[in-house]
Motif scaffolding. Structure first.
Motif, PDB file in Angstrom:
ATOM      1  N   ASN A 432      -0.200  -8.467  -1.755  1.00 47.87           N
ATOM      2  CA  ASN A 432      -0.511  -7.379  -0.829  1.00 47.87           C
ATOM      3  C   ASN A 432      -1.635  -7.795   0.126  1.00 47.87           C
ATOM      4  O   ASN A 432      -2.739  -7.267   0.077  1.00 47.87           O
ATOM      5  N   ARG A 541      -1.408   2.997   4.004  1.00 48.91           N
ATOM      6  CA  ARG A 541      -1.618   3.345   2.599  1.00 48.91           C
ATOM      7  C   ARG A 541      -2.400   4.649   2.508  1.00 48.91           C
ATOM      8  O   ARG A 541      -3.393   4.835   3.206  1.00 48.91           O
ATOM      9  N   TYR A 580       1.712   1.386  -5.123  1.00 52.23           N
ATOM     10  CA  TYR A 580       0.789   0.308  -5.445  1.00 52.23           C
ATOM     11  C   TYR A 580       0.394   0.360  -6.920  1.00 52.23           C
ATOM     12  O   TYR A 580      -0.068   1.388  -7.410  1.00 52.23           O
ATOM     13  N   PRO A 585       2.382  -4.168  -5.142  1.00 51.16           N
ATOM     14  CA  PRO A 585       3.147  -3.009  -4.680  1.00 51.16           C
ATOM     15  C   PRO A 585       4.628  -3.116  -5.044  1.00 51.16           C
ATOM     16  O   PRO A 585       5.215  -4.199  -5.014  1.00 51.16           O
TER      17      PRO A 585
END
Length: 613
Positions: A432, A541, A580, A585
């Motif tokens: 990520n 996010r 996540y 993720p």
């Protein structure tokens, strides 16, 4: 019981009987289940507001009211000191705080009798903040050490957090110049209430300069101490610095042998004037096992499982076995199911430090009715070497025997020759990434003069970048561009698996795996000799664990060894969802071809672990 004791009991009973009903309850009124409600003055300074809210236990524990009003007032009195401290820490030295409980102002030292309680279902609590003027820094002085650059400047808000951070920064700078026992003291500040300014002075005690000395490692069980000793050493005349200690810790951690590595400098110098260092490690379990899965509506389901052992002979060796099944489709399970078995052996520090010997053997059985079927065994032996923290090179030798069936017929191929690649990676996370770049360039040369059935040469390069736009990875702009070329023999003479294709979850989403390709007269994908693919994503996010990712992909494959765009560029767009986890993720993407061909599905769905790139 004596006569005197009986008289005392009678007098106590008469005294209790004389108390009016409900008087005891009035002394400590209970708080109803509805609790209390806090209202705090809104301040314009966001930093001050955050400090006040985080300092107030009345706000923090609002959902957990105390048993009675007296305890609530006690909580309010404790808040007075906390909130006044928060004002000063934020630079408001003339600020004032007033708290009322049920309309009565709380005063430190007051007894419950000083208040008149009202019986309410939800008791009102008001916190009134009068910040006053924001104090600024007037003079910032450093004594005891020359040449230190200050980040704080006169006129900056006199916030305690910034002053403490400056002290830590000064200490880091002095220690980075070789002073292991440096100290930075913050002298009492001089507050000028007339001008609303603050004078700050830092006193540096640097202590001696020292080189790093002998390293002692504790906690080894399976691992050969001599193997670790080669890594756990500082070059001669290495000056002490926190960065050098962190470098040692990271280097040992990269061996994948230890779950924890703690580097501890000694409290005093050795007789030779160097600073000894102690390293405490916790070894990881020797055996490991895991699995993964993926799914797309275009390419079917896939699963992989692996088992491995680390520290095989005590010198960091690793042996791993993988089994993968791909293309599972209930409607065509016998036609599309692919199998892959592999084993990989890695020996670190082979012949020299930070050079790993890597050997792998792969047996694969692949089926694709639109391109080719392949059965092959592939052996790779080579080296991986870290040139720096961000640059790695790979070089080795590949030998493959393959049986391939495609539009040109059924052919047996033998390929043999060197391979190499170089990678530059400054990204902050493997699965990520939120910032940094990744650049890779590689190639292989499998010529007939080394025994190959055909002259096969390939080159490929990929560039990916990650730009953090908001917070700590809350909004990330990510992009990728890939270019590849295959040359040597004619297109139809190249092994079908060495030709180039695009499409699928790791390429141009929305199109089937290997479906972007020049086609034969029968409409089957025959592969090309050059390809260009690109992707761009905006990764948002939210709520810590969730994310949404709009994306755009494009790609084309040409028959020529250099891209000439003789085939149309295929475009796709979509949106992805992320969950996540601690290990990375989980990705679910929905993609739509923007210029679909007659046999392309209108939408494709992909599920896997990790970001798309």
């Amino acid at each position: 019981m004596t006569k005197g004791r009986r008289i005392a009991d009678v007098l106590l009973a008469l005294l209790l009987a004389s108390v009016p009903p409900g008087a005891a309850a009035a002394a400590e009124p209970k708080i109803e289940q509805a609790g209390y409600k806090v209202e705090m003055t809104t301040v314009e300074d966001a930093t001050l507001g955050a400090a006040l809210h985080s300092s107030s236990t009345l706000i923090e524990l609002e959902e957990k009211p105390p048993e009675d009003v007296t305890a609530l007032r006690r909580r309010a009195i404790e808040d007075l000191a906390r909130l006044k401290k928060a004002l000063r820490s934020a630079g408001y030295y003339d600020g004032n705080v007033t708290i009322t409980v049920d309309g009565e102002t709380v005063v430190p030292g007051a007894t419950p009798g000083d208040y008149e309680d009202a019986s309410k279902k939800k008791i009102p609590v008001a916190i009134r903040i009068e910040p006053g003027p924001l104090y600024k820094l007037r003079k910032i002085e450093v004594t005891g050490y020359q040449g230190l650059q200050l980040r704080l400047k006169p006129g900056t808000a006199a916030r305690a957090s910034m002053i403490i951070a400056e002290r830590r920064l000064l200490l880091d700078k002095v220690m980075a110049e070789g002073h292991p026992f440096a100290a930075v003291a913050l002298k009492p500040a001089t507050v000028d209430h007339a001008t609303h300014e603050l004078d700050v002075s830092f006193e540096v005690t640097p202590g001696p300069v020292a080189d790093l000395g002998k390293v002692t490692v504790k906690g080894l069980d399976y691992t050969n101490p001599d193997f670790v000793a080669k890594r756990a050493v500082f070059p001669p005349d290495t000056k002490y610095s926190p960065a050098a200690l962190e470098g040692l810790r990271s280097d040992l951690q990269s061996l994948d042998l230890f779950s924890a590595v703690k580097v501890i400098p000694a409290a005093e110098l050795d007789a030779d004037g160097t600073l000894p260092v102690s390293v405490e490690v916790t070894e990881r379990e020797r055996h490991f096992v895991g699995f993964g899965a993926s799914y797309s509506t275009n390419d079917g389901a896939g699963a992989t499982a692996y088992w491995g052992t680390r520290n095989l002979f005590g010198n960091g060796e690793r042996l791993r076995f993988d089994a993968t099944v791909d293309g599972a489709d209930p409607g065509e399970i016998t036609d599309k199911l692919d199998y892959r078995l592999s084993s990989t052996f890695r020996k670190p520090d082979f012949m020299t430090l930070r050079q790993d010997l890597v050997a792998s053997l792969v047996a694969a059985d692949e089926h694709d009715p639109d391109s080719f079927d392949k059965r092959a065994a592939t052996l790779n032996v080579g080296f991986e070497r870290a040139l720096s923290k961000t640059v790695r090179v790979n070089y080795g030798w590949e030998t493959e025997a393959a049986h391939i069936k495609d539009d040109t017929g059924t052919n047996d191929f033998f390929l043999n020759g060197p391979t190499a690649s170089i990678a530059y990676d400054t990204s902050d996370d493997l699965l990520n990434p939120t910032r940094g770049v990744r650049l890779t360039f590689g190639g292989e040369a499998l010529p007939t003069w080394l025994g190959s059935s055909e002259d096969v040469y390939t080159l490929n390069g990929t560039a990916a970048g990650y730009l953090n736009l908001l917070g700590k990875g809350d909004l990330v702009l990510a992009g990728r561009l890939g270019v590849a070329s295959a040359f040597g023999s004619r297109l139809e003479d190249l092994p079908a698996d060495r030709r180039l294709y695009a499409g699928g979850g790791g390429s141009v989403r929305g199109y089937e795996f290997r479906s972007i390709s020049p086609e034969s007269s029968d409409g089957d994908e025959i592969g090309g000799r050059s390809s260009i693919t690109g992707s761009i994503e905006l990764r948002y996010r939210f709520l810590e664990d969730f994310g949404i990712v709009p994306f755009f992909d494009a790609g084309t494959v040409s028959s020529d060894s250099t891209p000439n765009f003789d085939e149309p560029i295929q475009y796709a767009a979509g949106v992805g969802f992320r969950y996540y986890t601690s290990f990375g993720p989980i990705r679910a993407d929905i993609a739509v071809p923007l210029n679909p061909r007659h046999d392309d599905d209108p939408v494709a769905f992909y599920v896997s672990i990790g970001q798309a790139f």
